[in-house]
Design a protein around this motif. Structure first.
Motif, mmCIF file in Angstrom:
data_model
loop_
_atom_site.group_PDB
_atom_site.id
_atom_site.type_symbol
_atom_site.label_atom_id
_atom_site.label_comp_id
_atom_site.label_asym_id
_atom_site.label_seq_id
_atom_site.Cartn_x
_atom_site.Cartn_y
_atom_site.Cartn_z
ATOM 1 N N ARG A 98 0.761 -1.027 0.255
ATOM 2 C CA ARG A 98 0.247 -0.138 0.364
ATOM 3 C C ARG A 98 0.671 1.268 -0.323
ATOM 4 O O ARG A 98 1.825 1.939 0.643
ATOM 5 N N VAL A 99 0.982 2.004 -0.625
ATOM 6 C CA VAL A 99 1.660 2.803 -1.618
ATOM 7 C C VAL A 99 1.501 4.303 -1.148
ATOM 8 O O VAL A 99 -0.094 3.877 -1.779
ATOM 9 N N MET A 100 1.553 5.371 -1.138
ATOM 10 C CA MET A 100 1.221 6.790 -0.895
ATOM 11 C C MET A 100 2.006 7.704 -1.832
ATOM 12 O O MET A 100 3.289 7.626 -1.882
ATOM 13 N N VAL A 101 1.351 8.436 -2.740
ATOM 14 C CA VAL A 101 2.550 9.410 -3.783
ATOM 15 C C VAL A 101 1.721 10.896 -3.706
ATOM 16 O O VAL A 101 1.029 11.207 -3.877
ATOM 17 N N VAL A 102 3.183 11.656 -3.488
ATOM 18 C CA VAL A 102 2.865 12.763 -3.040
ATOM 19 C C VAL A 102 3.589 13.759 -3.661
ATOM 20 O O VAL A 102 5.745 13.409 -4.057
ATOM 21 N N ASP A 103 4.081 14.686 -4.570
ATOM 22 C CA ASP A 103 4.382 15.404 -6.055
ATOM 23 C C ASP A 103 3.320 16.188 -5.705
ATOM 24 O O ASP A 103 1.837 16.285 -6.172
ATOM 25 N N ASP A 104 3.903 17.545 -6.185
ATOM 26 C CA ASP A 104 2.941 19.049 -6.389
ATOM 27 C C ASP A 104 2.252 18.755 -7.277
ATOM 28 O O ASP A 104 1.341 20.427 -8.095
ATOM 29 N N GLU A 105 3.184 18.166 -8.727
ATOM 30 C CA GLU A 105 2.941 18.504 -10.244
ATOM 31 C C GLU A 105 1.590 17.164 -10.250
ATOM 32 O O GLU A 105 2.380 16.006 -10.277
ATOM 33 N N PRO A 106 0.714 17.751 -10.863
ATOM 34 C CA PRO A 106 0.054 16.043 -10.707
ATOM 35 C C PRO A 106 0.345 14.925 -12.200
ATOM 36 O O PRO A 106 -0.324 14.376 -12.147
ATOM 37 N N PRO A 107 0.610 16.323 -13.419
ATOM 38 C CA PRO A 107 1.339 15.195 -14.268
ATOM 39 C C PRO A 107 2.283 13.918 -13.706
ATOM 40 O O PRO A 107 2.572 12.758 -14.093
ATOM 41 N N LEU B 265 -4.235 7.022 6.045
ATOM 42 C CA LEU B 265 -4.184 6.324 5.492
ATOM 43 C C LEU B 265 -3.218 4.613 6.174
ATOM 44 O O LEU B 265 -3.201 4.035 5.583
ATOM 45 N N ARG B 266 -2.465 5.454 6.468
ATOM 46 C CA ARG B 266 -1.398 4.207 7.016
ATOM 47 C C ARG B 266 -1.052 3.258 5.746
ATOM 48 O O ARG B 266 -0.588 2.573 6.162
ATOM 49 N N PRO B 267 0.365 4.232 4.872
ATOM 50 C CA PRO B 267 0.505 2.902 4.086
ATOM 51 C C PRO B 267 1.823 2.972 4.072
ATOM 52 O O PRO B 267 2.240 2.949 5.170
ATOM 53 N N ASP B 268 2.686 1.224 3.714
ATOM 54 C CA ASP B 268 2.967 1.006 3.838
ATOM 55 C C ASP B 268 4.268 1.723 3.171
ATOM 56 O O ASP B 268 5.534 2.005 3.773
ATOM 57 N N ALA B 269 4.421 2.769 2.355
ATOM 58 C CA ALA B 269 5.557 3.396 1.512
ATOM 59 C C ALA B 269 4.605 4.661 1.316
ATOM 60 O O ALA B 269 4.108 5.032 0.416
ATOM 61 N N ILE B 270 5.630 5.546 0.946
ATOM 62 C CA ILE B 270 5.975 7.059 0.643
ATOM 63 C C ILE B 270 6.968 7.251 -0.509
ATOM 64 O O ILE B 270 7.407 7.440 -0.184
ATOM 65 N N PHE B 271 6.045 7.695 -1.837
ATOM 66 C CA PHE B 271 7.198 8.602 -2.506
ATOM 67 C C PHE B 271 7.268 9.410 -3.115
ATOM 68 O O PHE B 271 5.795 10.273 -3.304
ATOM 69 N N LEU B 272 8.084 10.095 -2.228
ATOM 70 C CA LEU B 272 7.916 11.850 -2.092
ATOM 71 C C LEU B 272 8.678 12.424 -2.370
ATOM 72 O O LEU B 272 10.259 12.482 -2.829
ATOM 73 N N ASP B 273 7.876 13.224 -3.102
ATOM 74 C CA ASP B 273 8.655 13.921 -3.660
ATOM 75 C C ASP B 273 9.947 15.771 -3.299
ATOM 76 O O ASP B 273 9.274 15.630 -1.678
ATOM 77 N N ILE B 274 10.852 15.246 -3.265
ATOM 78 C CA ILE B 274 11.237 16.636 -2.178
ATOM 79 C C ILE B 274 11.157 17.814 -2.621
ATOM 80 O O ILE B 274 10.911 18.454 -1.557
ATOM 81 N N ASP B 275 10.678 18.803 -3.294
ATOM 82 C CA ASP B 275 10.774 19.821 -4.191
ATOM 83 C C ASP B 275 9.504 20.225 -3.767
ATOM 84 O O ASP B 275 7.873 20.170 -5.376
ATOM 85 N N LEU B 276 8.573 20.674 -2.932
ATOM 86 C CA LEU B 276 6.899 20.739 -2.875
ATOM 87 C C LEU B 276 6.474 22.018 -2.734
ATOM 88 O O LEU B 276 5.868 22.793 -2.326
ATOM 89 N N GLY B 277 6.994 22.802 -3.782
ATOM 90 C CA GLY B 277 6.585 24.300 -3.812
ATOM 91 C C GLY B 277 7.422 24.920 -2.302
ATOM 92 O O GLY B 277 8.550 25.125 -2.741
ATOM 93 N N ASP B 278 6.849 25.556 -1.690
ATOM 94 C CA ASP B 278 6.832 26.223 -0.561
ATOM 95 C C ASP B 278 7.013 25.582 0.062
ATOM 96 O O ASP B 278 7.897 25.850 1.671
ATOM 97 N N ASP B 279 7.038 24.361 0.266
ATOM 98 C CA ASP B 279 8.334 22.881 1.353
ATOM 99 C C ASP B 279 9.211 21.926 0.298
ATOM 100 O O ASP B 279 8.804 22.403 -0.465
ATOM 101 N N ASP B 280 8.989 21.037 1.353
ATOM 102 C CA ASP B 280 10.138 20.027 0.973
ATOM 103 C C ASP B 280 9.552 19.086 1.704
ATOM 104 O O ASP B 280 8.999 18.586 3.032
ATOM 105 N N GLY B 281 9.878 17.528 1.278
ATOM 106 C CA GLY B 281 9.479 16.234 1.348
ATOM 107 C C GLY B 281 9.922 16.280 2.777
ATOM 108 O O GLY B 281 9.362 14.863 3.919
ATOM 109 N N PHE B 282 11.686 16.402 3.447
ATOM 110 C CA PHE B 282 12.252 16.340 4.520
ATOM 111 C C PHE B 282 11.135 16.975 5.703
ATOM 112 O O PHE B 282 10.763 16.566 6.370
#
Length: 260
Positions: free
Chosen positions: A3-12, A46-63
């Motif tokens: 079960r994974v989650m995708v985090v990225d500020d760009e929909p494409p 959701l408590r995913p097993d893993a998160i595929f995480l973008d680092i540059d999230l506009g004004d924020d970052d994945g860290f």
């Protein structure tokens, strides 16, 4: 099912990664987020097993997401900037993917996730293979500091009996029979441990000569190695036995009892 989650500020970018994951029937994308706040809320829900995480999230970052989570799932950073790799290792990310993500490279990451989850299901203590292992010299004692997300495991090297390879993992076995399953290749510990007393006797085993109690000869050049009362003796093959005996011959220590 992973079960994974995708985090990225760009929909494409989110759509592209999800499309690649469709080739893996055991992977389910349970959620996606375009901002740190949304990712934080969804991770708790959701408590995913893993998160595929973008680092540059506009004004924020994945860290920043990792800092806000009480329980951090496996983290795979996905970014277009390779310069972030050292920071990713500092927070013990399981993997680091560069955009555009290649199909074959994603497959390797997912296999690593499968093995990581399997080890957790077996009840082992699992540390990330990107965790930094630092040999720290203390007065009269040497320690390994294994840094992972949110904590540091400190292992006195004189308390380690052996290290055994298990696929992409290494099981660190302590003299008191406790063990820690580390998602890290055995060969990566060669440079971290003092030699002697640590000696690699085979592709899958590193032994602490200080913990050898008895080496009993067996048939066909094999031997039965005892590392103390708390640990079950282990059978060594002919090559490993030869390497161990040679190491013991050149290693002066009171208490070693080669037999045979």
């Amino acid at each position: 099912m992973l079960r994974v989650m995708v985090v990225d500020d760009e929909p494409p970018a989110r759509r592209g990664l999800k499309r690649l994951m469709q080739a893996h029937p055991d992977v389910e994308v349970v959620g996606e987020a375009g901002s740190l706040d949304q990712a934080h809320q969804l991770t708790h829900a959701l408590r995913p097993d893993a998160i595929f995480l973008d680092i540059d999230l506009g004004d924020d970052d994945g860290f920043g997401l990792i800092k806000r989570l009480d329980q951090v799932p496996a983290i795979v950073f996905v970014t277009g900037h390779g310069t972030y790799a050292p920071q990713a290792f500092d927070v013990a990310a399981l993997d680091f993917l560069l955009k555009p993500v290649e199909r074959q490279r994603l497959a390797l990451t997912l296999e690593r996730l499968r093995r990581y989850r399997h080890a957790l299901e077996l009840g082992g203590k699992v540390l990330d293979d990107t965790a930094t292992v630092l040999p720290v010299v203390m007065p009269g004692r040497r320690r390994l500091h294994i840094r992972m997300a949110g904590q540091t495991l400190v292992l006195p090297t004189d308390g380690i009996a052996m290290l055994a390879a298990e696929a992409d993992f290494t099981r660190i076995v302590m003299a008191d029979a406790r063990d820690h399953l580390v998602c890290r290749l055995l060969g990566q510990f060669d440079a971290e441990l003092p030699t002697p007393p640590f000696i690699r006797v085979s592709r899958s085993l590193i032994i602490n000569l200080d913990r050898v109690v008895r080496v009993r000869s067996q048939d066909k050049g094999r031997s039965l190695l005892s590392l103390g009362r708390s640990l079950t003796p282990i059978m060594l093959g002919r090559v490993a036995t030869t390497r161990l005996r040679r190491a013991l011959d050149g290693f002066q220590r009171v208490g070693t009892v080669p037999d045979g």
